[in-house]
Scaffold this motif. Structure first.
Motif, PDB file in Angstrom:
ATOM      1  N   PRO A   1       0.817  -1.224   0.000  1.00 28.43           N
ATOM      2  CA  PRO A   1       0.000   0.000   0.000  1.00 28.43           C
ATOM      3  C   PRO A   1       0.843   1.263   0.000  1.00 28.43           C
ATOM      4  O   PRO A   1       1.902   1.332   0.631  1.00 28.43           O
ATOM      5  N   GLY A   2       0.333   2.268  -0.741  1.00 25.03           N
ATOM      6  CA  GLY A   2       0.969   3.571  -0.742  1.00 25.03           C
ATOM      7  C   GLY A   2       0.119   4.569   0.005  1.00 25.03           C
ATOM      8  O   GLY A   2      -0.709   4.208   0.857  1.00 25.03           O
ATOM      9  N   SER A   3       0.257   5.843  -0.326  1.00 26.52           N
ATOM     10  CA  SER A   3      -0.526   6.879   0.334  1.00 26.52           C
ATOM     11  C   SER A   3      -2.012   6.702   0.033  1.00 26.52           C
ATOM     12  O   SER A   3      -2.402   6.490  -1.116  1.00 26.52           O
ATOM     13  N   GLY A   4      -2.841   6.775   1.074  1.00 27.82           N
ATOM     14  CA  GLY A   4      -4.276   6.608   0.889  1.00 27.82           C
ATOM     15  C   GLY A   4      -4.696   5.179   0.605  1.00 27.82           C
ATOM     16  O   GLY A   4      -5.811   4.945   0.130  1.00 27.82           O
ATOM     17  N   GLU A   5      -3.832   4.225   0.891  1.00 22.51           N
ATOM     18  CA  GLU A   5      -4.125   2.816   0.631  1.00 22.51           C
ATOM     19  C   GLU A   5      -3.828   1.970   1.870  1.00 22.51           C
ATOM     20  O   GLU A   5      -3.011   2.352   2.718  1.00 22.51           O
ATOM     21  N   VAL A   6      -4.488   0.827   1.940  1.00 21.93           N
ATOM     22  CA  VAL A   6      -4.197  -0.175   2.969  1.00 21.93           C
ATOM     23  C   VAL A   6      -4.206  -1.537   2.307  1.00 21.93           C
ATOM     24  O   VAL A   6      -4.802  -1.723   1.236  1.00 21.93           O
ATOM     25  N   ALA A   7      -3.544  -2.490   2.933  1.00 21.06           N
ATOM     26  CA  ALA A   7      -3.619  -3.866   2.444  1.00 21.06           C
ATOM     27  C   ALA A   7      -5.031  -4.394   2.681  1.00 21.06           C
ATOM     28  O   ALA A   7      -5.647  -4.095   3.716  1.00 21.06           O
TER      29      ALA A   7
ATOM     30  N   VAL B   1     -24.934  14.207   5.699  1.00 18.80           N
ATOM     31  CA  VAL B   1     -24.985  15.497   6.391  1.00 18.80           C
ATOM     32  C   VAL B   1     -23.597  16.075   6.633  1.00 18.80           C
ATOM     33  O   VAL B   1     -23.342  17.242   6.348  1.00 18.80           O
ATOM     34  N   ALA B   2     -22.692  15.271   7.179  1.00 21.86           N
ATOM     35  CA  ALA B   2     -21.363  15.772   7.530  1.00 21.86           C
ATOM     36  C   ALA B   2     -20.308  14.804   7.001  1.00 21.86           C
ATOM     37  O   ALA B   2     -20.050  13.758   7.604  1.00 21.86           O
ATOM     38  N   ALA B   3     -19.697  15.161   5.875  1.00 23.01           N
ATOM     39  CA  ALA B   3     -18.705  14.284   5.253  1.00 23.01           C
ATOM     40  C   ALA B   3     -17.501  14.049   6.159  1.00 23.01           C
ATOM     41  O   ALA B   3     -16.869  12.992   6.114  1.00 23.01           O
ATOM     42  N   GLU B   4     -17.191  15.028   7.019  1.00 26.92           N
ATOM     43  CA  GLU B   4     -16.027  14.911   7.895  1.00 26.92           C
ATOM     44  C   GLU B   4     -16.203  13.814   8.942  1.00 26.92           C
ATOM     45  O   GLU B   4     -15.219  13.359   9.541  1.00 26.92           O
ATOM     46  N   LEU B   5     -17.454  13.385   9.173  1.00 27.66           N
ATOM     47  CA  LEU B   5     -17.723  12.362  10.182  1.00 27.66           C
ATOM     48  C   LEU B   5     -17.712  10.947   9.597  1.00 27.66           C
ATOM     49  O   LEU B   5     -18.126  10.003  10.271  1.00 27.66           O
ATOM     50  N   GLY B   6     -17.221  10.821   8.368  1.00 25.47           N
ATOM     51  CA  GLY B   6     -17.133   9.512   7.735  1.00 25.47           C
ATOM     52  C   GLY B   6     -15.731   9.243   7.228  1.00 25.47           C
ATOM     53  O   GLY B   6     -15.022  10.156   6.763  1.00 25.47           O
ATOM     54  N   TYR B   7     -15.315   7.992   7.304  1.00 26.65           N
ATOM     55  CA  TYR B   7     -13.998   7.538   6.863  1.00 26.65           C
ATOM     56  C   TYR B   7     -14.251   6.261   6.071  1.00 26.65           C
ATOM     57  O   TYR B   7     -14.705   5.265   6.633  1.00 26.65           O
ATOM     58  N   PHE B   8     -13.985   6.292   4.760  1.00 23.45           N
ATOM     59  CA  PHE B   8     -14.455   5.240   3.863  1.00 23.45           C
ATOM     60  C   PHE B   8     -13.308   4.378   3.335  1.00 23.45           C
ATOM     61  O   PHE B   8     -12.301   4.890   2.863  1.00 23.45           O
ATOM     62  N   PHE B   9     -13.509   3.057   3.446  1.00 21.76           N
ATOM     63  CA  PHE B   9     -12.575   2.086   2.881  1.00 21.76           C
ATOM     64  C   PHE B   9     -13.237   1.443   1.653  1.00 21.76           C
ATOM     65  O   PHE B   9     -14.306   0.835   1.785  1.00 21.76           O
ATOM     66  N   SER B  10     -12.627   1.548   0.492  1.00 24.65           N
ATOM     67  CA  SER B  10     -13.186   0.936  -0.709  1.00 24.65           C
ATOM     68  C   SER B  10     -12.369  -0.295  -1.106  1.00 24.65           C
ATOM     69  O   SER B  10     -11.154  -0.341  -0.888  1.00 24.65           O
ATOM     70  N   ALA B  11     -13.063  -1.295  -1.675  1.00 28.32           N
ATOM     71  CA  ALA B  11     -12.421  -2.530  -2.161  1.00 28.32           C
ATOM     72  C   ALA B  11     -11.479  -3.116  -1.117  1.00 28.32           C
ATOM     73  O   ALA B  11     -10.354  -3.493  -1.412  1.00 28.32           O
ATOM     74  N   VAL B  12     -11.983  -3.185   0.113  1.00 29.37           N
ATOM     75  CA  VAL B  12     -11.107  -3.545   1.223  1.00 29.37           C
ATOM     76  C   VAL B  12     -11.094  -5.054   1.502  1.00 29.37           C
ATOM     77  O   VAL B  12     -10.353  -5.517   2.356  1.00 29.37           O
ATOM     78  N   ALA B  13     -11.907  -5.818   0.784  1.00 30.03           N
ATOM     79  CA  ALA B  13     -11.907  -7.281   0.967  1.00 30.03           C
ATOM     80  C   ALA B  13     -11.580  -7.988  -0.334  1.00 30.03           C
ATOM     81  O   ALA B  13     -11.659  -7.398  -1.404  1.00 30.03           O
TER      82      ALA B  13
ATOM     83  N   ASP C   1      -4.222  -5.285   8.010  1.00 35.63           N
ATOM     84  CA  ASP C   1      -4.206  -4.850   9.410  1.00 35.63           C
ATOM     85  C   ASP C   1      -5.511  -4.124   9.737  1.00 35.63           C
ATOM     86  O   ASP C   1      -5.526  -2.909   9.943  1.00 35.63           O
ATOM     87  N   PRO C   2      -6.632  -4.837   9.776  1.00 30.91           N
ATOM     88  CA  PRO C   2      -7.916  -4.153  10.010  1.00 30.91           C
ATOM     89  C   PRO C   2      -7.987  -3.442  11.352  1.00 30.91           C
ATOM     90  O   PRO C   2      -8.573  -2.366  11.447  1.00 30.91           O
ATOM     91  N   ILE C   3      -7.386  -4.012  12.385  1.00 29.63           N
ATOM     92  CA  ILE C   3      -7.434  -3.364  13.706  1.00 29.63           C
ATOM     93  C   ILE C   3      -6.704  -2.027  13.656  1.00 29.63           C
ATOM     94  O   ILE C   3      -7.208  -1.000  14.125  1.00 29.63           O
ATOM     95  N   GLY C   4      -5.517  -2.023  13.077  1.00 27.48           N
ATOM     96  CA  GLY C   4      -4.757  -0.778  12.966  1.00 27.48           C
ATOM     97  C   GLY C   4      -5.421   0.219  12.037  1.00 27.48           C
ATOM     98  O   GLY C   4      -5.420   1.430  12.315  1.00 27.48           O
TER      99      GLY C   4
END
Length: 262
Positions: free
Chosen positions: A80-86, A250-262, A95-98
């Motif tokens: 993974p690079g910037s803005g990415e996770v395994a 309503v508030a985009a700042e209150l969301g954190y989105f993971f795409s294609a994470v499985a 590392d879903p917990i992290g």
């Protein structure tokens, strides 16, 4: 004393569209039904199910995609690079917990609200409960004669969340009569967000569902109602379901989105 205040955003609007679907129960079908069969009840359950699928699809289009939330993170199979996770299905590098902890801290730092809800689809949930890091955290919690349970409650406790919601709805995108093409409505994504325990016009939230509860005598919080009436020219009874709602981010700042994470 020092003064404190707040501002209201009066720009966004919402409109509760009315969705409706019906099923006709022919008089001959009703007359031929066995005593244990209730065709009108079955019709009511059918239209309710179809409306709920429509609502789930609307939710997914409004909330479960990239470019909607304050942070977008993409799951990748490579390093993974910037803005990415395994991907969380990667039992070695994932590392879903992290990743969840990082997301919670990021939202808290930018808004002052700690995310309390994680929404995933069934595929992502399956990847989580089989991940060795998660299994290792819960495997010593079993009771004598019983296995350690990896479910929504144990995962929520492990992640420090109030709840985990799983979208299990599917739909058939094939034309009627063609070979079925079933798929989950929500893709292999995950949404970490803040949802207040008690909704209010003055309470920040990632999103709200607005329902038109006074239409057609609907007294429930979902804006949902069913009715039955004669269709004499069809020699049938029509069972019709209606649902009136609008789902609003309503508030985009209150969301954190993971795409294609499985």
């Amino acid at each position: 004393s020092a003064a404190a205040g707040y501002e209201l955003d009066n720009t966004p609007t919402y409109f509760a569209n009315v969705w409706a679907i019906h099923h006709d129960v022919a008089d001959q079908v009703l007359a031929n039904a066995d005593a244990a069969v209730d065709p009108e009840r079955a019709a009511s359950e059918l239209v309710t199910h179809k409306l709920l699928i429509r609502k789930e699809a609307d939710w997914a289009s409004k909330f479960f995609g990239t470019g909607k939330w304050g942070t977008d993170i993409t799951g990748v199979s490579a390093t993974p690079g910037s803005g990415e996770v395994a991907k969380w299905s990667d039992t070695t590098s994932g590392d879903p917990i992290g990743d969840i902890r990082t997301g919670k801290t990021a939202v808290l730092e930018s808004t002052g609200f700690m995310p309390n809800t994680l929404v995933v689809n069934q595929s992502v949930f399956d990847a989580l409960i089989d991940h060795p890091d998660i299994v290792d955290r819960i495997k010593y919690g079993q009771t004598a004669g019983g296995p350690a349970m990896a479910n929504e409650q144990t995962l929520a406790a492990l992640f420090g969340l109030d709840r985990i919601l799983i979208s299990r709805a599917i739909r058939n995108t094939a034309a009627e009569g063609a070979t079925n093409s079933h798929s989950f409505i929500a893709g292999d994504n995950a949404l970490l967000c803040y949802v207040p325990p008690s909704p209010s016009l003055m309470t920040p939230a990632a999103g709200y569902t607005f329902s038109w509860t006074g239409f057609m005598g609907q007294g429930n919080a979902f804006g949902f109602a069913t009715k039955r009436f004669r269709m004499e020219h069809l020699e049938a009874t029509r069972v019709e379901g209606q649902m009136s709602f609008d789902q609003k981010l309503v508030a985009a700042e209150l969301g954190y989105f993971f795409s294609a994470v499985a």
